[in-house]
Design a protein around this motif. Structure first.
Motif, PDB file in Angstrom:
ATOM      1  N   ILE A 283       9.790   4.022  -3.291  1.00 58.85           N
ATOM      2  CA  ILE A 283      10.401   4.108  -1.956  1.00 58.85           C
ATOM      3  C   ILE A 283      11.903   4.284  -2.079  1.00 58.85           C
ATOM      4  N   CYS A 296       6.432  -0.774   3.919  1.00 58.55           N
ATOM      5  CA  CYS A 296       6.478   0.529   3.264  1.00 58.55           C
ATOM      6  C   CYS A 296       5.286   0.698   2.328  1.00 58.55           C
ATOM      7  N   CYS A 341       4.757  -4.746   1.720  1.00 57.78           N
ATOM      8  CA  CYS A 341       4.664  -3.369   1.215  1.00 57.78           C
ATOM      9  C   CYS A 341       3.382  -3.177   0.416  1.00 57.78           C
TER      10      CYS A 341
END
Length: 375
Positions: A283, A296, A341
């Motif tokens: 990311i 994410c 995430c």
């Protein structure tokens, strides 16, 4: 086809498919460029001579609304002794206004940057917008923008000037954005050959190369990268730099918080760089200030190996390559937080000469905590 060739350029140059220079307020809507854009320069005679190259607009200096515009033309830049800088974007070379609303922009054209013979200064290269010189606010931002074109930095650049920065993103090269929403890159990014220079920095991301939004702000809305990032050359960054190479599936280096980002593209970094100062993440490549990485997802494969030495780079993570360490109260603490995430894909390590294949680790429930961040 729009084709311009210059020798010892002595003034700003605008090579575009729609509008070159925008010094006053205007609205640009429903335009399509299908012409190829070719720019070749041999020398820049003054420090104020900058080329702005784009399939859309060159440089904005006033309030502008740009909506529903598309570039289908390929862009090729060949620079010889282009010692200052280059701003190049599929729809916008440089945004220098505090009051720009950019929406529904699409780039389908490929971008090729060729060395020529000589040195280059700062490079801002991106599928949507190259340079963003003013802070992004509620009255200055991008929404619903997509890049489908591939970006290639050809073999053997030599950088000079202002630290020899290379900032390259699938959508934005250098930004100060926190209000951007629904930004997507589908194009692949290729960097071939070694880029040399005393203080060379490579900041590279699937969506943003470098995002300098204020540390307290949030990058909140819908960032998606499906394109692969392939770097086979690397850099010769000085050991005194904060970065050697910072490469991320969404953003190379950034300030602040980021959330709701998805990367499915592979990252392959098999060149040489300053290993201690190079960071690679699914990311974020490098988080440069206190902040959070939230909600994410990364599902691509990552390979980061110094092929010259046959070893894996140490600062590699499925979410972020590195989190800045700040000294507070005499101690040190990592100031960013990774929260909620998801990770997938595989981490490809060093080459196993006996099995004749790269060592592969797939993050799973039992080991994924080891692969969230590199260092």
């Amino acid at each position: 086809c729009v084709s311009v060739e210059m020798t010892n350029a002595a003034c700003n140059t605008y090579v575009t498919g729609m509008v070159g220079y925008i010094p006053m307020a205007m609205s640009i809507k429903n335009l399509v460029n299908s012409a190829a854009i070719n720019y070749k320069v041999n020398g820049q005679s003054t420090s104020n001579c900058l080329p702005y190259v784009s399939g859309g607009c060159g440089r904005t200096l006033a309030a502008i609304t740009m909506d529903n515009c598309t570039n289908n033309g390929d862009i090729t830049v060949e620079g010889t002794k282009m010692t200052v800088e280059l701003d190049c974007g599929g729809l916008l070379a440089c945004n220098h206004t505090a009051h720009g609303i950019f929406s529904n922009l699409t780039n389908n054209g490929d971008i090729l940057i060729k060395k020529g013979d000589g040195t280059c200064g700062i490079l801002y290269i991106a599928g949507i917008a190259g340079g963003q010189l003013t802070a992004c606010t509620a009255t200055n931002h991008f929404t619903n923008c997509t890049n489908n074109g591939d970006i290639t930095l050809e073999e053997g650049l030599s950088t000079t000037g202002k630290a020899g920065n290379i900032r390259l993103g699938g959508c934005f090269a250098w930004a100060k954005q926190s209000y951007d929403k629904n930004i997507r890159n589908n194009g692949d990014i290729y960097i071939h050959g070694k880029t040399t220079g005393t203080n060379t920095q490579l900041l590279l991301g699937g969506v943003y190369g470098y995002n300098a939004a204020a540390a307290a702000s949030d990058m909140v809305g819908g960032y998606i990268n499906t394109g692969d990032i392939i770097v086979t050359g690397g850099t010769t960054a000085s050991s005194t730099n904060a970065f050697g190479s910072a490469i991320g599936g969404i953003v190379g280096a950034f300030y602040g918080n980021i959330s709701n980002a998805i990367n499915t593209g592979d990252i392959k970094f098999t060149g040489s760089s300053n290993a201690a100062n190079s960071t690679i993440g699914g990311i974020v490549g490098y988080s440069t200030a206190a902040g959070k990485i939230k909600n994410c997802q990364h599902y691509g494969n990552i390979q980061a190996i110094d092929m010259a030495k046959g070893v894996q780079y140490p600062n590699v993570g499925a979410i972020t390559g590195s989190i800045r360490v700040q000294t507070t109260g005499g101690g040190k603490a990592r100031t960013a937080l990774v929260e909620n995430c998801q990770v997938g894909g595989a981490m490809l390590g060093e080459y196993d000469t006996e099995d004749e294949e790269y060592k592969t680790t797939t993050p799973a429930a039992s080991n994924y905590l080891n692969y969230i961040y590199g260092s």
